[in-house]
Design an enzyme around this catalytic site. Structure first.
Site, PDB file in Angstrom:
ATOM      1  N   SER A 194       0.861  -1.194   0.000  1.00  0.00           N
ATOM      2  CA  SER A 194       0.000   0.000   0.000  1.00  0.00           C
ATOM      3  C   SER A 194       0.892   1.236   0.000  1.00  0.00           C
ATOM      4  O   SER A 194       1.699   1.407  -0.909  1.00  0.00           O
ATOM      5  CB  SER A 194      -0.959  -0.031   1.195  1.00  0.00           C
ATOM      6  N   THR A 195       0.814   2.076   1.030  1.00  0.00           N
ATOM      7  CA  THR A 195       1.565   3.324   1.069  1.00  0.00           C
ATOM      8  C   THR A 195       3.061   3.065   0.927  1.00  0.00           C
ATOM      9  O   THR A 195       3.643   2.312   1.696  1.00  0.00           O
ATOM     10  CB  THR A 195       1.301   4.061   2.400  1.00  0.00           C
ATOM     11  N   MET A 247      -0.159   1.187   4.912  1.00  0.00           N
ATOM     12  CA  MET A 247      -0.967   1.617   6.038  1.00  0.00           C
ATOM     13  C   MET A 247      -2.020   0.557   6.371  1.00  0.00           C
ATOM     14  O   MET A 247      -2.523  -0.127   5.496  1.00  0.00           O
ATOM     15  CB  MET A 247      -1.655   2.935   5.648  1.00  0.00           C
ATOM     16  N   HIS A 268      -2.770  -1.153  -3.097  1.00  0.00           N
ATOM     17  CA  HIS A 268      -3.901  -0.236  -2.901  1.00  0.00           C
ATOM     18  C   HIS A 268      -3.701   1.008  -3.765  1.00  0.00           C
ATOM     19  O   HIS A 268      -2.851   1.852  -3.471  1.00  0.00           O
ATOM     20  CB  HIS A 268      -4.005   0.182  -1.432  1.00  0.00           C
ATOM     21  N   ASP A 276      -4.227  -4.772   6.202  1.00  0.00           N
ATOM     22  CA  ASP A 276      -4.652  -5.664   5.133  1.00  0.00           C
ATOM     23  C   ASP A 276      -3.537  -6.664   4.843  1.00  0.00           C
ATOM     24  O   ASP A 276      -2.364  -6.295   4.739  1.00  0.00           O
ATOM     25  CB  ASP A 276      -4.975  -4.850   3.875  1.00  0.00           C
TER      26      ASP A 276
END
Length: 379
Positions: A197-198, A317, A224, A320
């Site tokens: 993600s991030t 972040m 993401h 997940d």
């Protein structure tokens, strides 16, 4: 003090807002300053003004537009990093293919994150999702800068009368030691599954480049990202790593030596128990507030490949990948995670690391060599 004003904070995160629209700057400033732990110390209309302002002001996080007169965001970014190499820059742009491409180039050039911006001030003023995401990103990157600098943390607040969004913690609480588990999979995996993600785009480029030409298994990735971004990310992976990478489509046949990326707004899963397996896309409800999400991908990979699964959880972040990772390990597969020191956000990898389900927690630069060895059955 107005009813919705937040109480004063003596040590707020100091933010600069850069956008050529005075209306947009005003709206973003009000969103940010509704929180007592955020203070907008500069609001300017182009990249040159941002560079000049940064030289005069102490700033921790910059919200940087892309398309501006005089000097655009991509041109301003390296100049800002010259002034302060630790500044956290979040690119903000409307969802166009061109802006997605520029945002990914900005991430490669040193920006830490991006956020899709509504295309009009009217949409922006009513954009609760945009505001919530922006606040979360400012908090997490402001805190990351302070941690890197050894500066005091700031307590996260919210405006009076506004309930917090029910979400998983941005990051697990830090721990001094991570307990590892022995590897379960003693043979070559049949598939490699990656969740991120991030900060994930940069991490993916690093890991995939180090694996190119050395791994024959198919690789499935859930990162993401919004839809426009995932298509551009697949193209960047092709260009930068040498891997043939495709944004997945429904019914696509999984083949060795290929990388498949979940498209934005769709969960990507695997179906089939025989030699031929396919990718399926769905718009089932978000999981962990995400679509695509890592957990449904991992559950489906285990259902199709059994224990012969190697999973990698990179920077991101939230948490997940934790529940799906537990399914991988319970069925005899293996899971590794990126370490805290090299993660932009140690949320997703921290969640699996602290759950004790990882066989290794590694610096980013060491992950590709581990995967190469595991893919050949040599770890």
């Amino acid at each position: 003090m107005s009813l919705n004003a937040a109480p004063k904070n003596e040590n707020p995160i100091r933010v600069m807002v850069v956008d050529d629209s005075a209306v947009v700057r005003g709206l973003i400033t009000r969103m940010l300053e509704a929180h007592a732990d955020i203070k907008v110390v500069s609001s300017v209309g182009n990249g040159k003004m941002a560079v000049d302002s940064l030289a005069r002001n102490e700033v921790e996080v910059v919200v940087l537009d892309i398309e501006m007169p005089v000097m655009d965001g991509l041109t301003a970014l390296p100049k800002m990093l010259e002034i302060d190499k630790d500044i956290r820059v979040i690119m903000a742009s409307t969802l166009t293919s061109r802006n997605a491409d520029i945002s990914l180039k900005a991430l490669q050039a040193g920006a830490v994150d991006y956020i899709p911006k509504p295309s009009s001030s009217r949409e922006l003023s009513g954009g609760q999702d945009f505001g919530t995401e922006l606040i979360e990103k400012v908090h997490i990157h402001g805190e990351a800068r302070r941690k890197a600098k050894g500066a005091p943390s700031v307590s996260v607040s919210r405006p009076r009368g506004i309930a917090p969004r029910p979400a998983a913690p941005l990051q697990p609480k830090p721990v001094k030691e991570v307990k590892l588990r022995p590897r379960s999979l003693k043979e070559r995996p049949d598939i490699i599954a990656i969740g991120s993600s991030t900060g994930g785009a940069q991490a993916l480029f690093n890991v995939l480049k180090g694996m190119h030409g050395k791994v024959r298994q198919p690789i499935v990735i859930t990162q993401h990202m919004p839809a426009t971004f995932t298509k551009i990310l697949a193209e960047h992976i092709n260009r930068m790593t040498g891997w043939p990478c495709q944004e997945a489509s429904d019914g696509m046949l999984i083949q060795p030596g290929q990388v498949y990326l979940a498209p934005g707004d769709f969960h990507m899963t695997v179906e089939g128990s025989g030699p031929q397996k396919i990718l399926k896309l769905n718009q089932n409800p978000p999981e962990n507030f995400c679509r695509p999400a890592v957990d449904p991908m991992l559950r489906s990979v285990v259902a199709s490949y059994g224990r012969k699964v190697l999973t990698v959880i990179l920077t991101g972040m939230g948490s997940d990948g934790l529940k799906g990772g537990q399914v991988v390990v319970e069925n005899g597969g293996d899971l590794i995670a990126q370490d805290e020191a090299t993660s932009v956000v140690w949320g997703m990898p921290g969640a699996v690391a602290q759950a004790g389900i990882c066989s290794a927690v590694l610096p980013l630069d060491d992950i590709s060599s581990y995967v190469v060895k595991a893919a050949s059955g040599g770890v």
